[in-house]
Scaffold this motif. Structure first.
Motif, PDB file in Angstrom:
ATOM      1  N   PHE A 102      24.923  -8.899  12.430  1.00  0.00           N
ATOM      2  CA  PHE A 102      23.750  -8.512  13.240  1.00  0.00           C
ATOM      3  C   PHE A 102      24.095  -7.351  14.168  1.00  0.00           C
ATOM      4  CE2 PHE A 102      21.493  -8.884  17.306  1.00  0.00           C
ATOM      5  CZ  PHE A 102      20.193  -8.652  16.872  1.00  0.00           C
ATOM      6  N   LEU A 103      25.262  -7.426  14.817  1.00  0.00           N
ATOM      7  CA  LEU A 103      25.662  -6.349  15.728  1.00  0.00           C
ATOM      8  C   LEU A 103      25.854  -5.031  14.978  1.00  0.00           C
ATOM      9  CD1 LEU A 103      28.204  -8.259  18.006  1.00  0.00           C
ATOM     10  CD2 LEU A 103      25.885  -7.532  18.596  1.00  0.00           C
ATOM     11  N   LEU A 104      26.439  -5.097  13.773  1.00  0.00           N
ATOM     12  CA  LEU A 104      26.621  -3.882  12.985  1.00  0.00           C
ATOM     13  C   LEU A 104      25.274  -3.316  12.534  1.00  0.00           C
ATOM     14  CD1 LEU A 104      29.686  -4.914  10.781  1.00  0.00           C
ATOM     15  CD2 LEU A 104      29.668  -3.282  12.675  1.00  0.00           C
ATOM     16  N   PHE A 105      24.352  -4.196  12.139  1.00  0.00           N
ATOM     17  CA  PHE A 105      23.008  -3.751  11.752  1.00  0.00           C
ATOM     18  C   PHE A 105      22.308  -3.103  12.933  1.00  0.00           C
ATOM     19  CE2 PHE A 105      18.445  -4.715  11.626  1.00  0.00           C
ATOM     20  CZ  PHE A 105      18.088  -4.040  10.453  1.00  0.00           C
ATOM     21  N   PHE A 106      22.431  -3.734  14.104  1.00  0.00           N
ATOM     22  CA  PHE A 106      21.817  -3.207  15.323  1.00  0.00           C
ATOM     23  C   PHE A 106      22.426  -1.854  15.684  1.00  0.00           C
ATOM     24  CE2 PHE A 106      21.301  -3.162  20.022  1.00  0.00           C
ATOM     25  CZ  PHE A 106      19.916  -3.243  20.065  1.00  0.00           C
ATOM     26  N   ALA A 107      23.759  -1.736  15.593  1.00  0.00           N
ATOM     27  CA  ALA A 107      24.434  -0.470  15.903  1.00  0.00           C
ATOM     28  C   ALA A 107      24.028   0.616  14.929  1.00  0.00           C
ATOM     29  CB  ALA A 107      25.948  -0.666  15.882  1.00  0.00           C
ATOM     30  N   ASN A 108      23.892   0.256  13.661  1.00  0.00           N
ATOM     31  CA  ASN A 108      23.517   1.240  12.655  1.00  0.00           C
ATOM     32  C   ASN A 108      22.115   1.791  12.881  1.00  0.00           C
ATOM     33  OD1 ASN A 108      24.318   2.628  10.200  1.00  0.00           O
ATOM     34  ND2 ASN A 108      22.756   1.414   9.149  1.00  0.00           N
ATOM     35  N   ARG A 109      21.263   0.996  13.548  1.00  0.00           N
ATOM     36  CA  ARG A 109      19.895   1.428  13.790  1.00  0.00           C
ATOM     37  C   ARG A 109      19.754   2.293  15.032  1.00  0.00           C
ATOM     38  NH1 ARG A 109      15.933  -1.635  11.186  1.00  0.00           N
ATOM     39  NH2 ARG A 109      14.500  -0.139  12.132  1.00  0.00           N
ATOM     40  N   ILE A 110      20.518   1.987  16.087  1.00  0.00           N
ATOM     41  CA  ILE A 110      20.275   2.667  17.365  1.00  0.00           C
ATOM     42  C   ILE A 110      21.455   3.504  17.863  1.00  0.00           C
ATOM     43  CG2 ILE A 110      18.691   0.814  18.044  1.00  0.00           C
ATOM     44  CD1 ILE A 110      20.886  -0.060  20.065  1.00  0.00           C
ATOM     45  N   SER A 128      24.562   6.258  18.171  1.00  0.00           N
ATOM     46  CA  SER A 128      24.704   7.669  17.817  1.00  0.00           C
ATOM     47  C   SER A 128      25.620   7.812  16.608  1.00  0.00           C
ATOM     48  CB  SER A 128      25.279   8.453  18.991  1.00  0.00           C
ATOM     49  OG  SER A 128      26.597   8.014  19.286  1.00  0.00           O
ATOM     50  N   GLU A 129      25.591   8.995  15.995  1.00  0.00           N
ATOM     51  CA  GLU A 129      26.453   9.252  14.842  1.00  0.00           C
ATOM     52  C   GLU A 129      27.927   9.132  15.222  1.00  0.00           C
ATOM     53  OE1 GLU A 129      25.571  12.939  13.023  1.00  0.00           O
ATOM     54  OE2 GLU A 129      23.515  12.400  12.462  1.00  0.00           O
ATOM     55  N   TYR A 130      28.266   9.498  16.450  1.00  0.00           N
ATOM     56  CA  TYR A 130      29.657   9.416  16.905  1.00  0.00           C
ATOM     57  C   TYR A 130      30.123   7.964  16.961  1.00  0.00           C
ATOM     58  CZ  TYR A 130      33.706   9.728  19.999  1.00  0.00           C
ATOM     59  OH  TYR A 130      34.952   9.601  20.550  1.00  0.00           O
ATOM     60  N   VAL A 131      29.290   7.082  17.513  1.00  0.00           N
ATOM     61  CA  VAL A 131      29.648   5.662  17.606  1.00  0.00           C
ATOM     62  C   VAL A 131      29.765   5.056  16.216  1.00  0.00           C
ATOM     63  CG1 VAL A 131      28.861   3.398  18.401  1.00  0.00           C
ATOM     64  CG2 VAL A 131      28.624   5.394  19.894  1.00  0.00           C
ATOM     65  N   ILE A 132      28.858   5.422  15.324  1.00  0.00           N
ATOM     66  CA  ILE A 132      28.912   4.916  13.949  1.00  0.00           C
ATOM     67  C   ILE A 132      30.186   5.390  13.257  1.00  0.00           C
ATOM     68  CG2 ILE A 132      27.806   5.050  11.689  1.00  0.00           C
ATOM     69  CD1 ILE A 132      25.125   5.107  13.141  1.00  0.00           C
ATOM     70  N   LEU A 133      30.571   6.649  13.522  1.00  0.00           N
ATOM     71  CA  LEU A 133      31.821   7.162  12.960  1.00  0.00           C
ATOM     72  C   LEU A 133      33.007   6.336  13.437  1.00  0.00           C
ATOM     73  CD1 LEU A 133      33.499   9.311  11.443  1.00  0.00           C
ATOM     74  CD2 LEU A 133      33.461  10.672  13.539  1.00  0.00           C
ATOM     75  N   ILE A 134      33.046   6.011  14.729  1.00  0.00           N
ATOM     76  CA  ILE A 134      34.148   5.211  15.276  1.00  0.00           C
ATOM     77  C   ILE A 134      34.164   3.821  14.653  1.00  0.00           C
ATOM     78  CG2 ILE A 134      35.165   4.237  17.370  1.00  0.00           C
ATOM     79  CD1 ILE A 134      35.313   7.294  17.069  1.00  0.00           C
ATOM     80  N   LEU A 135      32.998   3.208  14.484  1.00  0.00           N
ATOM     81  CA  LEU A 135      32.930   1.882  13.865  1.00  0.00           C
ATOM     82  C   LEU A 135      33.437   1.924  12.427  1.00  0.00           C
ATOM     83  CD1 LEU A 135      29.467   0.653  15.203  1.00  0.00           C
ATOM     84  CD2 LEU A 135      31.721  -0.194  15.868  1.00  0.00           C
ATOM     85  N   ASN A 136      33.084   2.970  11.704  1.00  0.00           N
ATOM     86  CA  ASN A 136      33.591   3.117  10.333  1.00  0.00           C
ATOM     87  C   ASN A 136      35.107   3.293  10.319  1.00  0.00           C
ATOM     88  OD1 ASN A 136      31.338   2.974   8.491  1.00  0.00           O
ATOM     89  ND2 ASN A 136      30.586   4.861   9.389  1.00  0.00           N
ATOM     90  N   LEU A 137      35.615   4.101  11.238  1.00  0.00           N
ATOM     91  CA  LEU A 137      37.064   4.324  11.305  1.00  0.00           C
ATOM     92  C   LEU A 137      37.806   3.037  11.655  1.00  0.00           C
ATOM     93  CD1 LEU A 137      37.288   7.809  13.090  1.00  0.00           C
ATOM     94  CD2 LEU A 137      37.854   7.288  10.710  1.00  0.00           C
ATOM     95  N   ILE A 138      37.235   2.235  12.543  1.00  0.00           N
ATOM     96  CA  ILE A 138      37.867   0.961  12.892  1.00  0.00           C
ATOM     97  C   ILE A 138      37.988   0.079  11.649  1.00  0.00           C
ATOM     98  CG2 ILE A 138      37.547  -1.203  14.151  1.00  0.00           C
ATOM     99  CD1 ILE A 138      36.316   0.416  16.423  1.00  0.00           C
ATOM    100  N   ALA A 139      36.900  -0.016  10.881  1.00  0.00           N
ATOM    101  CA  ALA A 139      36.919  -0.860   9.678  1.00  0.00           C
ATOM    102  C   ALA A 139      37.930  -0.348   8.657  1.00  0.00           C
ATOM    103  CB  ALA A 139      35.523  -0.903   9.067  1.00  0.00           C
ATOM    104  N   ILE A 140      37.956   0.969   8.429  1.00  0.00           N
ATOM    105  CA  ILE A 140      38.894   1.534   7.460  1.00  0.00           C
ATOM    106  C   ILE A 140      40.332   1.346   7.928  1.00  0.00           C
ATOM    107  CG2 ILE A 140      39.647   3.687   6.373  1.00  0.00           C
ATOM    108  CD1 ILE A 140      36.689   4.566   6.468  1.00  0.00           C
ATOM    109  N   ASN A 141      40.568   1.530   9.222  1.00  0.00           N
ATOM    110  CA  ASN A 141      41.919   1.316   9.754  1.00  0.00           C
ATOM    111  C   ASN A 141      42.330  -0.153   9.674  1.00  0.00           C
ATOM    112  OD1 ASN A 141      42.573   3.979  10.323  1.00  0.00           O
ATOM    113  ND2 ASN A 141      41.695   3.915  12.368  1.00  0.00           N
TER     114      ASN A 141
END
Length: 353
Positions: free
Chosen positions: A23-31, A33-46
């Motif tokens: 739910f938090l990831l869905f919420f973040a993906n909706r609202i 910024s692109e920068y925050v989404i980039l960081i979330l993606n990098l965290i998952a990949i790392n």
């Protein structure tokens, strides 16, 4: 004597936690910024990188320094499979791409799985001779093999486009792909570690001679661990390539391996929970210190930005951590629902007293 939590309680708690994270990831993906989404993606990949290296280095005790090579294999294989045919013709100007890669374009999911399988295949080829070495010799061999993969990528113009690299990679990686694969990686590796096979890997880590005397096939267990870690490194490489949308051999130097090793050691080498925490702390910390590379003020004093300063500061903090807390954040311990509910009960009793 207090009994442990039942399977039902653990299952429900885990299910609720997964739903909350989703739910938090869905919420973040909706609202967000692109920068925050980039960081979330990098965290998952790392997390994928750190967990896969923890399986090899921390759980099995194989001192491998060639992880960046398998990430490179995954990145290049998936990119060559997903790039449009027209884009390949425009990219490979010096030497044309070899057949049949120049005629192939498939979707992201099968390309990522194939990238992981190819990386696992190379992992087996590397592990079979290298794991007959021990200690520092094994570390040097894996480091050299990782650099060999990078050098081949730098010179194989008809496959990797050489030093020019690959550009305009389709940006398929999003929060759902990256965190979905991170969940699969953690689930598979954590399940393996908790099984009898995982206990055998830990026995090999502690004393391979004693493990062999107990009837454990040390070599085959080590190869299996190395191949599985290589598979997820290839998967992470695919996700990373389709996130940053451009790759070249300079992206996969030995520095990349050391970054992943820092995440694993920071969280606690030998702990899956530590690998997750270390990846998150390292990724966020690296971005938080980015202001050091631009001019900034502390009171009336103006400090000029110094490129690379954030790495210096982060390295200094890690050195301090290793000097005074060598086990890392988690050591070899794992987070568990028993510990969480135990802490909760302590707080509740404190509130009642």
């Amino acid at each position: 004597m207090r009994k442990g939590l039942s399977f039902r309680v653990k299952f429900i708690s885990t299910f609720v936690l997964i739903c909350l994270i989703a739910f938090l990831l869905f919420f973040a993906n909706r609202i967000a910024s692109e920068y925050v989404i980039l960081i979330l993606n990098l965290i998952a990949i790392n997390i994928i990188f750190s967990t896969s290296l923890t399986l090899i280095n921390g759980i099995t005790g194989i001192f491998s320094l060639g992880h960046a090579g398998f990430i490179a294999i995954g990145a290049y294989v998936s990119t060559l499979l997903t790039l449009p045919v027209e884009q390949k013709e425009m990219t490979f100007l010096i030497k044309p791409l070899i057949y049949p890669l120049n005629q192939i374009q498939i979707s992201f999911l099968p390309a990522t799985i194939i990238a992981g399988l190819v990386a696992a295949g190379f992992g087996y080829v590397v592990a079979a001779p290298s794991l007959r070495l021990i200690g520092d010799y094994l570390a040097i061999a894996t480091l050299g093999l990782g650099e060999t993969i990078r050098i081949v990528a730098n010179n194989a113009w008809s496959i990797t486009n050489g030093a020019l690299g690959l550009k305009a990679i389709p940006p398929y990686t999003n929060i759902y792909w990256s965190w979905g694969w991170a969940f699969i990686t953690v689930l598979i590796i954590a399940s393996l570690v908790k099984s009898s096979y995982g206990r055998a890997l830990k026995a090999i880590r502690e004393d391979p001679i004693a493990a062999k005397a107990m009837g454990i096939n040390v070599f085959s267990h080590q190869v299996m661990s190395f191949v599985l870690g290589s598979f997820f490194a290839g998967v992470g490489g695919s996700l990373w390539a389709h996130l940053i949308t451009t790759i070249d051999p300079k992206s996969f130097t030995f520095t990349k391996t050391f970054e992943i090793l820092i995440m694993a050691v920071l969280g606690g080498l030998g702990s899956i929970s530590g690998a997750i925490i270390g990846a998150a702390v390292y990724t966020v910390g690296l971005e938080f210190l980015r202001f050091l590379e631009s001019p900034f003020k502390i009171g009336p004093i103006l400090f000029p930005g110094i490129p690379g300063m954030r790495m210096v500061v982060l390295s200094a903090l890690l050195i301090i951590l290793m000097l005074f807390w060598q086990r890392g954040i988690m050591g070899r311990e794992e987070l568990s629902w028993e510990k969480f509910y135990g802490i909760f009960r302590c707080f509740r009793r404190g509130g009642k007293s």
